[in-house]
Design a protein around this motif. Structure first.
Motif, mmCIF file in Angstrom:
data_model
loop_
_atom_site.group_PDB
_atom_site.id
_atom_site.type_symbol
_atom_site.label_atom_id
_atom_site.label_comp_id
_atom_site.label_asym_id
_atom_site.label_seq_id
_atom_site.Cartn_x
_atom_site.Cartn_y
_atom_site.Cartn_z
ATOM 1 N N ALA A 150 0.813 -1.220 0.000
ATOM 2 C CA ALA A 150 0.000 0.000 0.000
ATOM 3 C C ALA A 150 0.845 1.268 0.000
ATOM 4 N N GLY A 151 2.172 1.120 -0.013
ATOM 5 C CA GLY A 151 3.032 2.292 -0.050
ATOM 6 C C GLY A 151 3.286 2.926 1.304
ATOM 7 N N PHE A 152 2.750 2.321 2.356
ATOM 8 C CA PHE A 152 2.930 2.894 3.699
ATOM 9 C C PHE A 152 4.413 2.992 4.057
ATOM 10 N N LEU A 206 -6.064 -0.115 3.770
ATOM 11 C CA LEU A 206 -4.910 0.717 4.077
ATOM 12 C C LEU A 206 -4.665 1.745 2.971
ATOM 13 N N SER A 207 -4.981 1.392 1.729
ATOM 14 C CA SER A 207 -4.828 2.363 0.632
ATOM 15 C C SER A 207 -5.707 3.582 0.860
ATOM 16 N N GLU A 208 -6.902 3.381 1.389
ATOM 17 C CA GLU A 208 -7.768 4.511 1.723
ATOM 18 C C GLU A 208 -7.091 5.428 2.735
ATOM 19 N N TRP A 209 -6.391 4.857 3.675
ATOM 20 C CA TRP A 209 -5.711 5.660 4.697
ATOM 21 C C TRP A 209 -4.448 6.332 4.147
ATOM 22 N N PRO A 213 -0.751 11.106 1.214
ATOM 23 C CA PRO A 213 0.486 10.993 0.438
ATOM 24 C C PRO A 213 0.242 10.580 -1.011
ATOM 25 N N MET A 214 -0.827 9.800 -1.241
ATOM 26 C CA MET A 214 -1.127 9.376 -2.613
ATOM 27 C C MET A 214 -1.478 10.586 -3.480
ATOM 28 N N TYR A 215 -2.338 11.467 -2.967
ATOM 29 C CA TYR A 215 -2.703 12.654 -3.725
ATOM 30 C C TYR A 215 -1.574 13.679 -3.771
ATOM 31 N N TYR A 216 -0.743 13.711 -2.744
ATOM 32 C CA TYR A 216 0.414 14.610 -2.757
ATOM 33 C C TYR A 216 1.323 14.274 -3.938
ATOM 34 N N ALA A 217 1.365 12.961 -4.282
ATOM 35 C CA ALA A 217 2.179 12.504 -5.411
ATOM 36 C C ALA A 217 1.357 12.390 -6.691
ATOM 37 N N PHE A 218 0.308 13.167 -6.800
ATOM 38 C CA PHE A 218 -0.612 13.095 -7.935
ATOM 39 C C PHE A 218 0.091 13.373 -9.264
#
Length: 397
Positions: A150-152, A206-209, A213-218
């Motif tokens: 999930a990239g955590f 966990l991806s939802e959480w 950071p996911m959108y920060y790296a959009f």
């Protein structure tokens, strides 16, 4: 029965083919709200999480956390008599939760089609690593592996070393979404009269959480860097050392707080207007320069003095607590958050679930021994003493 003794899930029966953390955490929360939770365990050893450690008077730290207020029914589901007993139990149950290996429940005939034919109101909740379809469906999944997928791990730790969460965050996320989805399914059943099927994926939970950071790296942008306990993009926001060796966490969220911090805490009015630091992105870019200024001030103060100054400036702060400090936390004590629960080895303290509700009290019953309720439950579903003894003899229970 007083109003405080009537709980939201009183009268709801949950059967759970569960082990480890995600499913047990989900069902314990259902039990907190009054549901009867029947935990299916292997004869003899039970849930393998019972043996992770012996930290709590010989019991496992993981197990005592997620298994209070449950009944333990041991069944060897490879034996026909045990599987038949489970299917009989499910004819009158409200919810079935399972986090067995992918495909295991279906191989035993525990499919939605078969079970809801006998009990149309039954809600089925499957918890797995990656979900019930897709190319990863059959891939084994443990908490650390999902944290990685999930990239955590990519955003947690220091610049040199990615770090896992200190708790089972992927399991907890999946358990929470299973819990809330089951509550929603019970509400839906109240409208339609029919049960439903819930497919919970640890990866999706966990991806939802990970959405910030996911959108920060959009769109291919650089992800937020790993900064240990400091915030990745806001500064100052994180740990700072005091002169007595203690660590204080503090966080600034806006420019008004920055000015207050400079005037009251650092006692440097001019710094609040300094062009180098008067916007967050500038402070973030000049972390090392600003850290030297903060350290020069804090190094002359004790931890308590730093906190007192931060409080006076109304700057958010916290001590860097450890587990011993958490056990003794003044706020938890003042709000009466600890109660004693029974276990097979005597009483232990447990935290009440988060959320005070003035219309009911949480159920805080015992942590069961392996198979403690087997005889009682099998008798309830109509098995005779002779049948139960026969199952015991064949080690089906």
């Amino acid at each position: 029965m007083t109003s405080k003794q009537v709980r939201p899930l009183d009268g709801i029966t949950v059967v759970s083919l569960e082990h480890a953390i995600a499913a047990p955490f989900c069902t314990r929360q259902l039990a907190d709200l009054g549901a009867r939770v029947i935990k299916i365990e292997r004869p003899g050893l039970g849930d393998f999480a019972r043996a992770y450690d012996k930290q709590v008077n010989g019991l496992c730290s993981h197990f005592v956390w997620v298994n209070r207020s449950k009944e333990s029914l041991t069944l060897d589901l490879k034996q026909a008599s045990a599987l038949a007993a489970l299917k009989t139990l499910l004819k009158t149950a409200d919810v079935l939760v399972q986090n067995l290996a992918p495909g295991a429940a279906a191989r035993m005939g525990l499919t939605a089609e078969a079970l809801q034919k006998e009990n149309p109101q039954l809600i089925l909740c499957d918890i797995s690593g990656y979900g019930n379809d897709g190319p990863y469906r059959d891939k084994k999944a443990y908490d650390l592996l999902i944290q990685s997928e999930a990239g955590f791990l990519s955003v947690t730790g220091t610049p040199e070393t990615p770090s896992k969460s200190g708790n089972s965050i992927a399991d907890i996320a999946a358990g929470m979404y299973a819990y809330t989805n089951i509550l929603a399914a019970l509400l839906q059943r109240g409208k339609t009269g029919k049960g439903s099927v819930i497919d919970i994926s640890m990866l999706e939970s966990l991806s939802e959480w990970m959405s910030f950071p996911m959108y920060y790296a959009f769109d291919g942008a650089e992800p937020p860097p790993r900064n240990g306990a400091s915030h990745a993009t806001i500064y100052p926001y994180g740990p700072f050392k005091a002169g007595d060796g203690g660590t204080v966490m503090l966080g600034l969220q806006n420019e008004r707080e920055w000015v207050q911090f400079c005037e009251v805490v650092l006692e440097n009015v001019a710094l609040g207007k300094d062009e180098r630091f008067n916007q967050n992105f500038k402070r973030n870019e000049k972390r090392d320069e600003l850290l030297a200024i903060i350290d020069a001030c804090f190094s002359k103060l004790t931890t308590e003095q730093v906190i007192a100054k931060l409080e006076a400036a109304q700057i958010a702060n916290a001590r860097l607590n450890d587990m011993a400090g958490l056990w003794k936390h003044d706020q938890l004590k003042a709000r009466n958050r600890w109660v004693d629960v029974d276990t097979p080895v005597g009483q232990i303290p447990a935290l009440l679930p988060p959320g005070l509700n003035d219309s009911y009290e949480y159920r805080m019953d015992a942590i069961p021994a392996v198979g403690e309720h087997t005889h009682t439950i099998l008798s309830e579903i109509g098995l005779s003493e002779k049948q139960i003894q026969g199952m015991a003899k064949s080690q089906a229970i």
